[in-house]
Write a protein that holds these residues in place. Structure first.
Motif, PDB file in Angstrom:
ATOM      1  N   ASP A  97      79.736  55.975  69.147  1.00  0.00           N
ATOM      2  CA  ASP A  97      79.298  57.121  68.206  1.00  0.00           C
ATOM      3  C   ASP A  97      79.926  58.767  68.853  1.00  0.00           C
ATOM      4  OD1 ASP A  97      79.258  58.324  65.453  1.00  0.00           O
ATOM      5  OD2 ASP A  97      76.937  57.728  65.153  1.00  0.00           O
ATOM      6  N   ARG A 120      85.290  63.404  56.051  1.00  0.00           N
ATOM      7  CA  ARG A 120      83.890  63.119  56.811  1.00  0.00           C
ATOM      8  C   ARG A 120      84.396  61.917  58.619  1.00  0.00           C
ATOM      9  NH1 ARG A 120      80.313  62.432  51.455  1.00  0.00           N
ATOM     10  NH2 ARG A 120      80.717  64.267  50.843  1.00  0.00           N
ATOM     11  N   MET A 121      84.873  62.466  59.139  1.00  0.00           N
ATOM     12  CA  MET A 121      85.503  61.227  60.163  1.00  0.00           C
ATOM     13  C   MET A 121      84.617  62.363  61.705  1.00  0.00           C
ATOM     14  SD  MET A 121      89.439  60.413  60.581  1.00  0.00           S
ATOM     15  CE  MET A 121      89.301  62.073  62.170  1.00  0.00           C
ATOM     16  N   ARG A 122      83.266  61.169  61.788  1.00  0.00           N
ATOM     17  CA  ARG A 122      82.937  61.604  62.878  1.00  0.00           C
ATOM     18  C   ARG A 122      82.517  60.804  63.853  1.00  0.00           C
ATOM     19  NH1 ARG A 122      79.722  66.455  60.479  1.00  0.00           N
ATOM     20  NH2 ARG A 122      81.154  68.335  59.781  1.00  0.00           N
ATOM     21  N   TYR A 167      90.443  56.395  65.078  1.00  0.00           N
ATOM     22  CA  TYR A 167      89.312  56.760  66.134  1.00  0.00           C
ATOM     23  C   TYR A 167      89.776  57.588  67.025  1.00  0.00           C
ATOM     24  CZ  TYR A 167      86.604  53.681  62.979  1.00  0.00           C
ATOM     25  OH  TYR A 167      85.940  53.394  61.558  1.00  0.00           O
ATOM     26  N   PRO A 172      83.838  49.778  63.451  1.00  0.00           N
ATOM     27  CA  PRO A 172      83.182  50.017  63.500  1.00  0.00           C
ATOM     28  C   PRO A 172      82.387  49.991  64.580  1.00  0.00           C
ATOM     29  CG  PRO A 172      83.674  49.895  61.512  1.00  0.00           C
ATOM     30  CD  PRO A 172      84.885  48.530  62.410  1.00  0.00           C
ATOM     31  N   ARG A 200      87.128  65.629  59.927  1.00  0.00           N
ATOM     32  CA  ARG A 200      85.836  66.269  59.800  1.00  0.00           C
ATOM     33  C   ARG A 200      85.069  66.363  58.992  1.00  0.00           C
ATOM     34  NH1 ARG A 200      84.206  66.030  64.856  1.00  0.00           N
ATOM     35  NH2 ARG A 200      81.832  67.305  64.188  1.00  0.00           N
ATOM     36  N   ARG A 213      82.026  57.313  64.133  1.00  0.00           N
ATOM     37  CA  ARG A 213      82.450  54.967  63.852  1.00  0.00           C
ATOM     38  C   ARG A 213      82.650  55.325  62.289  1.00  0.00           C
ATOM     39  NH1 ARG A 213      77.285  53.730  65.516  1.00  0.00           N
ATOM     40  NH2 ARG A 213      78.152  53.379  66.945  1.00  0.00           N
ATOM     41  N   ARG A 214      82.409  56.858  61.422  1.00  0.00           N
ATOM     42  CA  ARG A 214      82.233  56.979  60.583  1.00  0.00           C
ATOM     43  C   ARG A 214      83.788  57.473  59.510  1.00  0.00           C
ATOM     44  NH1 ARG A 214      78.036  57.963  62.092  1.00  0.00           N
ATOM     45  NH2 ARG A 214      76.034  56.069  61.866  1.00  0.00           N
ATOM     46  N   PHE A 215      83.941  57.548  58.663  1.00  0.00           N
ATOM     47  CA  PHE A 215      84.911  58.373  58.162  1.00  0.00           C
ATOM     48  C   PHE A 215      84.744  57.057  56.380  1.00  0.00           C
ATOM     49  CE2 PHE A 215      88.001  54.889  59.320  1.00  0.00           C
ATOM     50  CZ  PHE A 215      88.481  54.685  57.826  1.00  0.00           C
ATOM     51  N   VAL A 216      85.566  58.164  54.883  1.00  0.00           N
ATOM     52  CA  VAL A 216      85.658  58.134  54.147  1.00  0.00           C
ATOM     53  C   VAL A 216      87.144  58.441  53.258  1.00  0.00           C
ATOM     54  CG1 VAL A 216      84.824  58.143  51.891  1.00  0.00           C
ATOM     55  CG2 VAL A 216      82.893  58.755  53.730  1.00  0.00           C
TER      56      VAL A 216
END
Length: 289
Positions: free
Chosen positions: A277, A251-253, A143, A272, A230, A255-258
């Motif tokens: 955001d 897909r790190m954007r 983050y 998170p 990202r 508060r989200r990532f995988v």
């Protein structure tokens, strides 16, 4: 912000971009900045290896990193000189060891990358027996890195049409390279590591580009245990990451990532919901890549 970096983008550097005039959708005259693109021919000793299209900064790092990532420079090679002729657009990397890669050059295969997106048929051989270090990767670092990198001054924010790659340690971005191709940018990082004698065991590599097979291979060969982006994944990129034990974050954007590989390194030490955001401006930034 840029004082955290050992090397940071300089959007105002001469020769990297220029203004071009045109018309917009309403017919109004507009002047915008566009990225420059120029050829750089890389020699290893007396042999011409490749001509890459690049923005032109850090040519020595690009040449050394390209040769290192293609397996043409061995870890134990002694580099005796790296000579750059700006007028001719040529870099010559000289080594103590005599080299001849004519047969290897005949086996090269074009991949999905842009600019210097070439991978050789025997590049995967370098992964045999490779063991990446069991370094931890904290969500709080991801983050913090995303926030620092995406808000730092860059040529992308100035002119667009460019990729970035950042070498990081924990939550600190160290070396931020940009170029027209994501492979150029990661090769510049590899060149910096080689010339500075910097190891990858405690590092994270961040990229704005797709997590393809070649990006995964290069990261693993650099000895870096975690690669984040990202952008999204390719299936072969995920498969190779799992084979070598690389932690792969996409897909790190905001508060989200995988994470699709190496999740055993992840330490979820941040809530998170407490992470802001992405601002609208950065969402547009991601959409343009």
């Amino acid at each position: 912000m840029s004082e955290e970096f050992l090397i940071a983008p300089d959007p105002a550097a001469p020769g990297l971009s220029r203004e071009v005039e045109g018309v917009d959708h309403e017919g109004a005259r507009r002047r915008i900045r566009v990225v420059e693109e120029r050829p750089l021919t890389i020699f290893l000793n007396a042999q011409e290896i490749v001509t890459a299209m690049t923005i032109g900064d850090y040519p020595r790092h690009l040449a050394v990193g390209y040769l290192r990532n293609q397996g043409m420079l061995r870890p134990d090679d002694e580099i005796t000189a790296v000579d750059h002729d700006e007028e001719l657009g040529v870099v010559v990397v000289r080594t103590r060891r005599a080299t001849d890669y004519e047969e290897k050059l005949r086996r090269k295969t074009r991949t999905s990358g842009c600019a210097v997106g070439t991978v050789f048929g025997d590049m995967m051989e370098g992964l045999e027996g490779l063991t990446l270090p069991p370094a931890e990767l904290r969500a709080s670092w991801l983050y913090a890195l995303a926030r620092k990198i995406n808000t730092a001054p860059s040529l992308y924010l100035e002119a667009g049409a460019i990729h970035g790659t950042v070498l990081c340690r924990q939550d600190r971005p160290l070396v931020y390279m940009e170029d027209v191709g994501r492979h150029n940018a990661v090769d510049k990082i590899a060149g910096w590591m080689t010339l500075e004698g910097e190891g990858g065991a405690d590092k994270i590599l961040y990229t704005t580009g797709r997590l393809t097979s070649e990006m995964v291979i290069k990261t693993a060969l650099m000895g870096i245990p975690a690669l984040a982006s990202r952008s999204g994944f390719t299936a072969w990129g995920v498969e190779i990451a799992r084979q070598v034990g690389l932690t792969l974050i996409g897909r790190m954007r905001g508060r989200r990532f995988v994470c699709l590989s190496g999740e055993e390194r992840l330490i979820f030490d941040a809530d998170p919901a407490a992470v802001a955001d992405e601002p609208e401006a950065l969402r547009r930034k991601g959409a343009r890549e």
